[in-house]
Design a protein around this motif. Structure first.
Motif, PDB file in Angstrom:
ATOM      1  N   SER A  58       0.816  -1.221   0.000  1.00  0.00           N
ATOM      2  CA  SER A  58       0.000   0.000   0.000  1.00  0.00           C
ATOM      3  C   SER A  58       0.846   1.267   0.000  1.00  0.00           C
ATOM      4  N   LYS A  59       2.163   1.115   0.221  1.00  0.00           N
ATOM      5  CA  LYS A  59       3.051   2.273   0.156  1.00  0.00           C
ATOM      6  C   LYS A  59       4.060   2.148  -0.992  1.00  0.00           C
ATOM      7  N   ILE A  99       6.521   0.352  -1.408  1.00  0.00           N
ATOM      8  CA  ILE A  99       7.879   0.340  -0.873  1.00  0.00           C
ATOM      9  C   ILE A  99       8.753  -0.659  -1.644  1.00  0.00           C
ATOM     10  N   CYS A 150      -1.167  -6.356   6.039  1.00  0.00           N
ATOM     11  CA  CYS A 150      -0.807  -4.948   5.837  1.00  0.00           C
ATOM     12  C   CYS A 150      -1.503  -4.090   6.891  1.00  0.00           C
ATOM     13  N   GLU A 151      -0.870  -2.939   7.220  1.00  0.00           N
ATOM     14  CA  GLU A 151      -1.476  -2.084   8.240  1.00  0.00           C
ATOM     15  C   GLU A 151      -2.815  -1.494   7.794  1.00  0.00           C
ATOM     16  N   VAL A 152      -3.064  -1.429   6.495  1.00  0.00           N
ATOM     17  CA  VAL A 152      -4.321  -0.802   6.059  1.00  0.00           C
ATOM     18  C   VAL A 152      -5.541  -1.678   6.307  1.00  0.00           C
ATOM     19  N   SER A 153      -5.346  -3.005   6.358  1.00  0.00           N
ATOM     20  CA  SER A 153      -6.499  -3.874   6.583  1.00  0.00           C
ATOM     21  C   SER A 153      -6.058  -5.281   6.949  1.00  0.00           C
TER      22      SER A 153
END
Lengths: 307, 223
Positions: free
Chosen positions: B153-154, B156, B169-172
């Motif tokens: 999501s970033k 990277i 992932c931190e988003v979900s």
């Protein structure tokens, strides 16, 4: 000494460093920042100024850093990769250095989904690793990211990065830390530690690879105000581990705030004895007032003078 | 393939509220495969619009047609006769098809019935997932065949970031961490040491950031 950073000088002397965090306001008045800076001035070696943490719009890190500096504390400006591309980042680095900022902490940044503008477009032109390397090359090789020479007055920052021993894959976290050191990181601030056993295992791997001799690790701690705060961090913040016993201890406490401070002080005292840890980073989220008491009671006051 | 999903019917109805007669054009390409803009969906959309307008006592006439592909001018030419007496054309193709129709008929009002989502594939019947970020400079050979440009999501290139936990992932909690997948894959290939190499900043000029892109194959250009 590679830079004029006071934090670098304290760490190079082998002193156990203390840094804290000041969150800029969601408005344009500097009064709260000035107040927090005055209060913490004698108790910390430098303070981080967060860069729109959790993707919520706040006063810019560099501007808030200047207010902190005017009030006698050395700022560590934070720079995330979320909101700016390489052009804006280098421009801000030149600007920050021109204003007297000497420390920068490079990080990816929380995804905008968590903030108050979840419909925003993120940037992530470069990642935190590339940012670290860019700041190092601007300083040591005197070049912009594109390779063009910085003809005069290159920005000479003391370069910080973050490490999260509680994220996964666990065994890769130390390898990634090494990668950050290779890229140019000189000091590291960790995610808040609640699971001490896991942090100790992390430090053991750090020492096995000899990384503690190549970088200054500042262990992150956060005093908790209530069991609800602990529970929230345990369940809703990604990349965080909060053991049940901490939640329970705060739940049972007559005065949870006092208990939160006690836990934090115990953690700092414990961390001081872990080989390879060179300092502590106190993230008292929306509780900046408590930092002097924690520093004092943890036996870290008075602070050493920088050369 | 391109994955697209139909806009809510109310939104499409609102676009054609002043029309008496519309041409509804499906596409037999990607959107047929992802079940959002093929023959069946075209007929259903036309019926839905007619019924809605019937209930409002303001009937709408619809004509339907499905192009072999809306991203090739030769297939759009088949609409020449059909567009003549309609007030608007609704395209169920991806954004490319909508634009190709609009380009061919400068005096016609051309409307999108779909939201074009991403380039991906199906992972089970009725579920599609994004797989390619179309950055124009593939790096899958460096990342074990998993694309961090679009699946992280970033985006990277030296992951995983500190938000990766329990493989997610931190988003979900429903989103796998692309860098955990890359790590697992590189480990099983015995190539973990590759992940210690610093990946330099990406050249985004081959991506959207360089402006509208064009691909030219001189060897197949006629004339």
């Amino acid at each position: 000494m590679k830079t004029e950073s006071k934090l670098e000088s304290i760490l190079n002397k082998g002193e156990f460093a203390v840094t804290a965090e000041i969150g800029p306001p969601k408005h344009s008045s500097p009064e709260a920042i000035k107040h927090h800076a005055e209060m913490m001035r004698d108790y910390v070696d430098a303070t981080n100024i967060t860069d729109c943490q959790t993707a919520i719009v706040r006063m810019s890190s560099i501007a808030a850093g200047l207010h902190v500096m005017k009030n006698g504390i050395e700022p560590i400006i934070q720079m995330t990769c979320r909101d700016r591309n390489r052009i804006a980042m280098q421009s801000d680095l030149l600007g920050a250095y021109s204003l007297g900022v000497r420390n920068v902490l490079c990080l990816s940044g929380d995804h905008q989904k968590f903030g108050n503008h979840p419909t925003a477009k993120n940037v992530y032109d470069i990642d935190s690793m590339q940012l670290i390397n860019m700041v190092r090359r601007m300083r040591d090789d005197k070049v912009f990211l594109c390779g063009e020479e910085i003809k005069q007055a290159e920005p000479r920052f003391f370069i910080g990065a973050v490490a999260n021993p509680f994220a996964d894959p666990f065994e890769f976290r130390v390898v990634r830390l090494e990668k950050k050191i290779n890229a140019g990181a000189e000091f590291i601030q960790t995610q808040c530690i609640f699971d001490m056993e896991r942090f100790e295992r992390f430090m053991e791997m750090v020492r096995q690879r000899g990384l503690h001799e190549r970088v200054h690790i500042l262990a992150g701690v956060t005093p908790l105000k209530s069991w609800r705060a602990a529970k929230y961090m345990q369940t809703s913040v990604s990349g965080m581990i909060v053991p049940d016993e901490i939640v329970e201890r705060l739940k049972k406490a007559e005065d949870p705030k006092k208990e939160g401070i006690e836990i934090c002080i115990e953690q700092i005292k414990h961390i001081r004895n872990i080989p390879g840890v060179h300092g502590v980073h106190i993230m008292a989220i929306a509780w900046e007032e408590i930092v002097p008491e924690i520093v004092q009671r943890a036996g870290l006051y008075p602070r050493p003078k920088a050369e | 393939m391109i994955i697209a999903q139909q806009k809510p019917i109310q939104e499409i109805a609102e676009m054609v509220k002043d029309c008496r007669k519309v041409l509804v054009v499906g596409c037999a390409g990607c959107v047929t495969v992802c079940l959002s803009g093929g023959e069946k969906e075209t007929e259903i959309l036309a019926s839905e619009l007619r019924i809605m307008r019937q209930l409002q006592e303001n009937p709408l006439e619809t004509v339907t047609f499905v192009c072999t592909r809306q991203c090739d001018p030769e297939y759009i030419a088949m609409l020449d006769n059909l567009v003549e007496d309609v007030d608007a054309v609704i395209s169920l193709a991806c954004g490319v098809g909508v634009q190709y129709i609009a380009e061919r008929y400068p005096s016609k009002w051309v409307l999108p019935a779909q939201n074009t989502n991403f380039i991906g594939g199906s992972i089970e019947h009725g579920v599609w997932e994004e797989r390619c970020g179309m950055c124009g400079n593939c790096i899958l050979h460096l990342t074990g065949g998993i694309c961090p440009i679009i699946r992280c999501s970033k985006s990277i290139l030296n992951g995983p970031c500190g938000g990766s936990q329990y493989g997610k992932c931190e988003v979900s909690k429903d989103t796998p961490c692309a860098w955990q997948l890359i790590y697992d894959r590189m480990q099983s290939l015995g190539k973990l040491d590759k992940l210690l190499e610093l990946q330099p900043p990406k050249d985004w000029s081959t991506s959207r950031d360089g402006g509208p892109r064009k691909a030219v194959r001189e060897d197949v250009i006629i004339g």
